[in-house]
Design a protein around this motif. Structure first.
Motif, PDB file in Angstrom:
ATOM      1  N   ASP A 147       0.830  -1.208   0.000  1.00 49.53           N
ATOM      2  CA  ASP A 147       0.000   0.000   0.000  1.00 49.53           C
ATOM      3  C   ASP A 147       0.862   1.256   0.000  1.00 49.53           C
ATOM      4  O   ASP A 147       0.537   2.245  -0.662  1.00 49.53           O
ATOM      5  CB  ASP A 147      -0.926   0.009   1.222  1.00 49.53           C
ATOM      6  CG  ASP A 147      -2.092  -0.961   1.095  1.00 49.53           C
ATOM      7  OD1 ASP A 147      -2.304  -1.472  -0.025  1.00 49.53           O
ATOM      8  OD2 ASP A 147      -2.770  -1.216   2.099  1.00 49.53           O
ATOM      9  N   SER A 150       3.019   1.698  -3.478  1.00 49.04           N
ATOM     10  CA  SER A 150       2.233   1.893  -4.694  1.00 49.04           C
ATOM     11  C   SER A 150       1.915   3.362  -4.941  1.00 49.04           C
ATOM     12  O   SER A 150       1.598   3.746  -6.073  1.00 49.04           O
ATOM     13  CB  SER A 150       0.935   1.083  -4.637  1.00 49.04           C
ATOM     14  OG  SER A 150       0.113   1.530  -3.572  1.00 49.04           O
ATOM     15  N   CYS A 151       2.013   4.200  -3.902  1.00 53.98           N
ATOM     16  CA  CYS A 151       1.702   5.622  -4.093  1.00 53.98           C
ATOM     17  C   CYS A 151       2.775   6.533  -3.516  1.00 53.98           C
ATOM     18  O   CYS A 151       2.629   7.756  -3.565  1.00 53.98           O
ATOM     19  CB  CYS A 151       0.353   5.962  -3.476  1.00 53.98           C
ATOM     20  SG  CYS A 151       0.292   5.718  -1.696  1.00 53.98           S
ATOM     21  N   GLY A 258       1.577   4.252 -12.404  1.00 53.28           N
ATOM     22  CA  GLY A 258       2.142   5.523 -11.985  1.00 53.28           C
ATOM     23  C   GLY A 258       3.371   5.891 -12.793  1.00 53.28           C
ATOM     24  O   GLY A 258       3.556   7.043 -13.202  1.00 53.28           O
ATOM     25  N   ARG A 318       0.228  14.364  -2.824  1.00 52.69           N
ATOM     26  CA  ARG A 318       0.618  13.100  -2.204  1.00 52.69           C
ATOM     27  C   ARG A 318       1.813  13.289  -1.295  1.00 52.69           C
ATOM     28  O   ARG A 318       1.888  12.705  -0.215  1.00 52.69           O
ATOM     29  CB  ARG A 318       0.936  12.075  -3.304  1.00 52.69           C
ATOM     30  CG  ARG A 318      -0.302  11.507  -3.985  1.00 52.69           C
ATOM     31  CD  ARG A 318       0.050  10.275  -4.789  1.00 52.69           C
ATOM     32  NE  ARG A 318       0.926  10.572  -5.918  1.00 52.69           N
ATOM     33  CZ  ARG A 318       0.495  10.886  -7.134  1.00 52.69           C
ATOM     34  NH1 ARG A 318      -0.814  10.939  -7.379  1.00 52.69           N
ATOM     35  NH2 ARG A 318       1.348  11.154  -8.096  1.00 52.69           N
TER      36      ARG A 318
END
Length: 323
Positions: A147, A150-151, A258, A318
């Protein structure tokens, strides 16, 4: 419990000795260092230090960091192994901390907190204090890790800050766990490791300094994203039978998406609109996702500048959330 520290190097005459001296300053004596020269100037020609626990190995022609790490691993005799980059620096208590945590036989991998410091700051003597010992580590599950990465735009684990139980690494991934990629080979191994190992992560303060060089390969953003797409395609295509492996594949697909969008953005900045379209269309043929579809739609409508600004804004948001 003995630690093996594998140090791949390629013409790092200006930093290798400082890296090795950080090992010599450890408050434990049961360690060995295997410096693997990957086709550059032999370290024996410029190192001024010597220690019976220090071993210099010539890898031959320049075959890349993964080959050098695998060669060092094949020569290691310690219970634990750390793959230390030849320009990074260890705090004096990091081996003691790692040995204490990995004394628990159920734990096979430990990441310690690191500080990213510009090369210029280190040369000016401005470095964070590495002498404080962190508190008890926390477990990081596969779901937590996938999790996060991934970002995220930063790493939780680096080769220089991650200890493996050597026997477990060889048992699960064989004699060549580092695969032959010039970029993201560490992410690939860590993602695979989370499907096999119980993993712990230390708390602050940092125990390792990661030296950030302005001219490093990781700063070549277009090349980084292009190779990362290749790595994630490789990982996504592998068999996934366990829940952790299926989570890894989902994470790899998200990371690929991404990277594809970032790569497209870099192409647009260089006025390579047709190539950017191909990258986004290729991403959509692999796995549908709304962001790539929206990006492609903006390009088809001629909103190139709006797409670049939107991607930059999302990245900053982000970063603020993670910070």
């Amino acid at each position: 419990m003995k630690s093996s520290i594998v140090v791949p190097t390629y013409n790092n005459q200006d930093t290798l000795e400082e890296t090795l001296r950080s090992v010599l300053r450890q408050d434990r004596d049961d360690w060995e260092v295997i410096v693997v020269n990957d086709g550059g100037q032999p370290p024996a020609e410029f190192l001024t230090l010597s220690d019976p626990r220090l071993r210099l190995v010539e890898a031959g022609a320049n075959a890349g960091v993964s080959h050098a790490r695998n060669l060092g691993l094949s020569l290691a005799t310690g219970d634990l192994v750390l793959f230390l980059d030849s320009d990074d620096i260890l705090g004096p208590h990091v081996l003691s901390y790692a040995v204490g945590v990995l004394a628990d036989p159920s734990i096979d991998m430990l990441g310690v907190e690191f500080a990213s410091v510009p090369d210029s700051a280190l040369r000016e003597g401005r470095a964070p204090d590495l002498t404080a010992t962190p508190g008890p580590p926390r477990e990081v599950t596969a779901t937590d890790y996938y999790d996060f990465i991934s970002c995220a735009s930063r790493s939780l684990f680096l080769p220089s800050s991650t200890f493996f139980r050597r026997a477990a690494l060889l048992r699960e991934f064989g004699p060549n766990p580092w695969e032959n990629y010039k970029v993201a080979e560490d992410t690939l191994l860590f993602m695979r490791a989370f499907t096999r190992f119980k993993v712990m992560l230390s708390a602050a303060p940092p125990q390792v300094i990661y030296r950030v060089r302005a001219g490093s390969l990781s700063r070549d953003l277009m090349r980084l994203e292009c190779i990362r797409i290749e790595v994630m395609d490789d990982l996504s295509a592998r068999p996934a039978t366990t829940p952790a492996e299926r989570a890894m594949v989902r994470c790899a697909r998200a990371m690929r998406q991404g990277s594809a969008r970032r790569y497209a953005r870099h192409l647009l900045r260089e006025h390579r609109k047709a190539e950017a379209r191909r990258v986004l269309r290729g991403d959509l043929t692999r796995s549908f996702n709304g962001r790539s579809l929206a990006a492609l739609a903006m390009l088809e409508l001629g909103l190139k500048n709006a797409y670049i600004r939107a991607q930059g804004l999302l990245g900053r948001r982000r970063a603020r959330r993670r910070g």
